[in-house]
Design a protein around this motif. Structure first.
Motif, PDB file in Angstrom:
ATOM      1  N   GLN A  96       0.804  -1.219   0.000  1.00 31.93           N
ATOM      2  CA  GLN A  96       0.000   0.000   0.000  1.00 31.93           C
ATOM      3  C   GLN A  96       0.836   1.268   0.000  1.00 31.93           C
ATOM      4  O   GLN A  96       0.503   2.256  -0.676  1.00 31.93           O
ATOM      5  CB  GLN A  96      -0.937   0.005   1.215  1.00 31.93           C
ATOM      6  CG  GLN A  96      -1.823   1.244   1.303  1.00 31.93           C
ATOM      7  CD  GLN A  96      -2.782   1.189   2.485  1.00 31.93           C
ATOM      8  OE1 GLN A  96      -2.791   0.206   3.228  1.00 31.93           O
ATOM      9  NE2 GLN A  96      -3.575   2.226   2.661  1.00 31.93           N
ATOM     10  N   GLU A  97       1.905   1.272   0.760  1.00 30.63           N
ATOM     11  CA  GLU A  97       2.656   2.510   0.977  1.00 30.63           C
ATOM     12  C   GLU A  97       3.119   3.189  -0.313  1.00 30.63           C
ATOM     13  O   GLU A  97       3.030   4.434  -0.420  1.00 30.63           O
ATOM     14  CB  GLU A  97       3.860   2.226   1.896  1.00 30.63           C
ATOM     15  CG  GLU A  97       4.557   3.475   2.411  1.00 30.63           C
ATOM     16  CD  GLU A  97       5.591   4.025   1.435  1.00 30.63           C
ATOM     17  OE1 GLU A  97       5.857   5.229   1.472  1.00 30.63           O
ATOM     18  OE2 GLU A  97       6.128   3.218   0.630  1.00 30.63           O
ATOM     19  N   PRO A  98       3.607   2.451  -1.322  1.00 28.97           N
ATOM     20  CA  PRO A  98       4.038   3.142  -2.552  1.00 28.97           C
ATOM     21  C   PRO A  98       2.917   3.924  -3.236  1.00 28.97           C
ATOM     22  O   PRO A  98       3.175   4.981  -3.831  1.00 28.97           O
ATOM     23  CB  PRO A  98       4.537   1.995  -3.443  1.00 28.97           C
ATOM     24  CG  PRO A  98       4.947   0.930  -2.486  1.00 28.97           C
ATOM     25  CD  PRO A  98       3.959   1.023  -1.368  1.00 28.97           C
ATOM     26  N   PHE A  99       1.692   3.445  -3.157  1.00 29.51           N
ATOM     27  CA  PHE A  99       0.591   4.180  -3.766  1.00 29.51           C
ATOM     28  C   PHE A  99       0.378   5.521  -3.052  1.00 29.51           C
ATOM     29  O   PHE A  99       0.152   6.552  -3.695  1.00 29.51           O
ATOM     30  CB  PHE A  99      -0.698   3.354  -3.721  1.00 29.51           C
ATOM     31  CG  PHE A  99      -0.707   2.199  -4.676  1.00 29.51           C
ATOM     32  CD1 PHE A  99      -0.908   2.405  -6.029  1.00 29.51           C
ATOM     33  CD2 PHE A  99      -0.493   0.905  -4.233  1.00 29.51           C
ATOM     34  CE1 PHE A  99      -0.918   1.349  -6.922  1.00 29.51           C
ATOM     35  CE2 PHE A  99      -0.495  -0.161  -5.110  1.00 29.51           C
ATOM     36  CZ  PHE A  99      -0.704   0.055  -6.460  1.00 29.51           C
ATOM     37  N   GLN A 100       0.461   5.496  -1.734  1.00 31.47           N
ATOM     38  CA  GLN A 100       0.315   6.737  -0.986  1.00 31.47           C
ATOM     39  C   GLN A 100       1.481   7.681  -1.283  1.00 31.47           C
ATOM     40  O   GLN A 100       1.305   8.902  -1.358  1.00 31.47           O
ATOM     41  CB  GLN A 100       0.224   6.445   0.509  1.00 31.47           C
ATOM     42  CG  GLN A 100      -0.929   5.537   0.908  1.00 31.47           C
ATOM     43  CD  GLN A 100      -2.305   6.161   0.689  1.00 31.47           C
ATOM     44  OE1 GLN A 100      -2.423   7.329   0.327  1.00 31.47           O
ATOM     45  NE2 GLN A 100      -3.359   5.392   0.896  1.00 31.47           N
ATOM     46  N   ALA A 105       3.467  12.690  -3.643  1.00 29.58           N
ATOM     47  CA  ALA A 105       4.411  13.379  -4.525  1.00 29.58           C
ATOM     48  C   ALA A 105       3.696  14.312  -5.479  1.00 29.58           C
ATOM     49  O   ALA A 105       4.224  15.371  -5.861  1.00 29.58           O
ATOM     50  CB  ALA A 105       5.240  12.356  -5.307  1.00 29.58           C
ATOM     51  N   ARG A 106       2.486  13.966  -5.862  1.00 24.56           N
ATOM     52  CA  ARG A 106       1.740  14.773  -6.830  1.00 24.56           C
ATOM     53  C   ARG A 106       1.213  16.069  -6.222  1.00 24.56           C
ATOM     54  O   ARG A 106       0.733  16.941  -6.949  1.00 24.56           O
ATOM     55  CB  ARG A 106       0.597  13.952  -7.413  1.00 24.56           C
ATOM     56  CG  ARG A 106       1.073  12.825  -8.325  1.00 24.56           C
ATOM     57  CD  ARG A 106       1.811  13.359  -9.535  1.00 24.56           C
ATOM     58  NE  ARG A 106       2.386  12.291 -10.352  1.00 24.56           N
ATOM     59  CZ  ARG A 106       3.102  12.493 -11.449  1.00 24.56           C
ATOM     60  NH1 ARG A 106       3.339  13.752 -11.840  1.00 24.56           N
ATOM     61  NH2 ARG A 106       3.587  11.486 -12.136  1.00 24.56           N
ATOM     62  N   ALA A 127      10.327   9.848  -6.275  1.00 26.71           N
ATOM     63  CA  ALA A 127       9.028   9.573  -5.662  1.00 26.71           C
ATOM     64  C   ALA A 127       7.975   9.188  -6.688  1.00 26.71           C
ATOM     65  O   ALA A 127       7.113   8.351  -6.416  1.00 26.71           O
ATOM     66  CB  ALA A 127       8.562  10.790  -4.871  1.00 26.71           C
ATOM     67  N   THR A 128       8.031   9.795  -7.851  1.00 27.33           N
ATOM     68  CA  THR A 128       7.038   9.494  -8.886  1.00 27.33           C
ATOM     69  C   THR A 128       7.504   8.346  -9.775  1.00 27.33           C
ATOM     70  O   THR A 128       6.842   7.315  -9.878  1.00 27.33           O
ATOM     71  CB  THR A 128       6.749  10.743  -9.735  1.00 27.33           C
ATOM     72  OG1 THR A 128       7.975  11.256 -10.294  1.00 27.33           O
ATOM     73  CG2 THR A 128       6.094  11.818  -8.900  1.00 27.33           C
ATOM     74  N   GLY A 129       8.655   8.512 -10.407  1.00 25.83           N
ATOM     75  CA  GLY A 129       9.123   7.507 -11.358  1.00 25.83           C
ATOM     76  C   GLY A 129       9.579   6.216 -10.715  1.00 25.83           C
ATOM     77  O   GLY A 129       9.078   5.130 -11.024  1.00 25.83           O
ATOM     78  N   ALA A 130      10.559   6.303  -9.815  1.00 24.44           N
ATOM     79  CA  ALA A 130      11.137   5.081  -9.239  1.00 24.44           C
ATOM     80  C   ALA A 130      10.103   4.290  -8.452  1.00 24.44           C
ATOM     81  O   ALA A 130      10.094   3.057  -8.483  1.00 24.44           O
ATOM     82  CB  ALA A 130      12.324   5.440  -8.341  1.00 24.44           C
ATOM     83  N   THR A 131       9.233   4.978  -7.751  1.00 28.03           N
ATOM     84  CA  THR A 131       8.185   4.286  -6.997  1.00 28.03           C
ATOM     85  C   THR A 131       7.267   3.512  -7.946  1.00 28.03           C
ATOM     86  O   THR A 131       6.895   2.361  -7.681  1.00 28.03           O
ATOM     87  CB  THR A 131       7.356   5.295  -6.182  1.00 28.03           C
ATOM     88  OG1 THR A 131       8.224   5.977  -5.272  1.00 28.03           O
ATOM     89  CG2 THR A 131       6.257   4.602  -5.398  1.00 28.03           C
ATOM     90  N   LEU A 132       6.914   4.132  -9.061  1.00 31.74           N
ATOM     91  CA  LEU A 132       6.081   3.463 -10.057  1.00 31.74           C
ATOM     92  C   LEU A 132       6.815   2.256 -10.647  1.00 31.74           C
ATOM     93  O   LEU A 132       6.221   1.188 -10.851  1.00 31.74           O
ATOM     94  CB  LEU A 132       5.712   4.452 -11.158  1.00 31.74           C
ATOM     95  CG  LEU A 132       4.640   4.009 -12.149  1.00 31.74           C
ATOM     96  CD1 LEU A 132       3.287   3.867 -11.463  1.00 31.74           C
ATOM     97  CD2 LEU A 132       4.550   5.001 -13.310  1.00 31.74           C
ATOM     98  N   GLY A 133       8.106   2.418 -10.914  1.00 38.56           N
ATOM     99  CA  GLY A 133       8.890   1.312 -11.451  1.00 38.56           C
ATOM    100  C   GLY A 133       8.955   0.129 -10.503  1.00 38.56           C
ATOM    101  O   GLY A 133       8.903  -1.030 -10.933  1.00 38.56           O
ATOM    102  N   ALA A 134       9.052   0.414  -9.206  1.00 35.09           N
ATOM    103  CA  ALA A 134       9.104  -0.668  -8.221  1.00 35.09           C
ATOM    104  C   ALA A 134       7.779  -1.433  -8.174  1.00 35.09           C
ATOM    105  O   ALA A 134       7.757  -2.663  -8.029  1.00 35.09           O
ATOM    106  CB  ALA A 134       9.447  -0.108  -6.845  1.00 35.09           C
TER     107      ALA A 134
END
Length: 282
Positions: A96-100, A105-106, A127-134
């Motif tokens: 859950q945490e990466p979605f938050q 970040a937005r 926060a935006t790119g790397a989190t999405l990649g993970a």
């Protein structure tokens, strides 16, 4: 062509480049990846849809609540992206945490203030790119090494995307480039808002492009250490690196003039180039 009214079909219209990367994922994971990227598209465009930051904050809170409800096991909200994301979260046990973190970040998008330092610029890309990649790597059941490679690929793609979007945001009198770097190169915000190229701006863009290049080098070094079967299994999460490389070359050919019209155009050979990269190995 994907089936109509699916996450993959919607992503094709929303975020074409990420849609292309999904095509290289195993068939059973393409829709989950598309749901993830569809969610990212929704929160990334909030700032463009609102006239006041307070309204944008309300919309981001709506997404926070929707994510919380998914993890509480409640029925997903009546929104096609939320429903698709809920299925992806459940099937692939996404944290859950990466979605938050993505939503938080937005909030920066709602401010007229540019990032003050280069570190703030790169932190936003992280926060935006790397989190999405993970998260994409998690859907593909990537190893720790493959996840690290995916994070680097997505961060490089985010940095490159911000450079390519400079003109788009300048027309809205928004600035994503770091203030300290612009001051060091004697670039005034008004010259960017007026879409005026300069040697100073080109020099600043060159420095930021070098940060993306460094991320790409890390990605490629990590990917080289993966066994061939795993590299192919996680290819969809690595291919943003190939897209970033392509865009950085285009920026370089324009002498780092981010106002060049060609930088915002879709490359006609994008899919063949991705296919070639997939064929030869990452």
């Amino acid at each position: 062509m994907p089936e109509p009214d699916t996450p993959l079909a919607r992503l094709r219209a929303q975020d074409y480049e990420r849609y292309l990367t999904c095509l290289f994922a195993p068939p059973g994971r393409q829709e989950a990846l598309a749901a993830l990227y569809g969610f990212n598209y929704e929160i990334a465009r909030v700032a463009e849809q609102v006239s006041e930051p307070a309204i944008g904050m309300i919309r981001l809170q709506w997404w926070r609540d929707a994510i919380t409800e998914i993890y509480e096991g409640k029925p997903p909200r009546a929104h096609e992206t939320v429903a698709a994301l809920a299925a992806a979260v459940k099937t692939h046990r996404l944290p859950q945490e990466p979605f938050q973190r993505l939503i938080n970040a937005r909030e920066a998008d709602l401010s007229d203030t540019p990032p003050q330092r280069v570190q703030d610029f790169t932190a936003y890309a992280e926060a935006t790119g790397a989190t999405l990649g993970a998260l994409a790597a998690a859907i593909l059941e990537a190893s720790e090494t493959a996840t690290a490679a995916a994070r680097e690929a997505a961060a490089a793609y985010a940095i490159t995307g911000m450079l390519r979007a400079t003109a788009f945001f300048a027309r809205q009198r928004r600035l994503l480039l770091p203030y300290d770097l612009l001051m060091r190169h004697h670039v005034m915000a008004n010259s960017i808002f007026d879409l005026k190229p300069s040697h100073g701006l080109a020099a600043a863009v060159r420095e930021l492009a070098a940060l993306a290049e460094t991320r790409l080098e890390r990605c490629e070094a990590l990917a080289a250490g993966l066994a061939n079967p795993e590299q192919r299994a996680v290819l969809a999460a690595l291919l943003p690196a190939a897209l970033a490389r392509q865009h950085l070359k285009a920026i370089g050919r324009q002498r780092h003039n981010v106002f060049a019209p060609r930088l915002s155009m879709r490359h006609p050979l994008c899919l063949p180039r991705l296919a070639w990269r997939a064929l030869r190995g990452f």
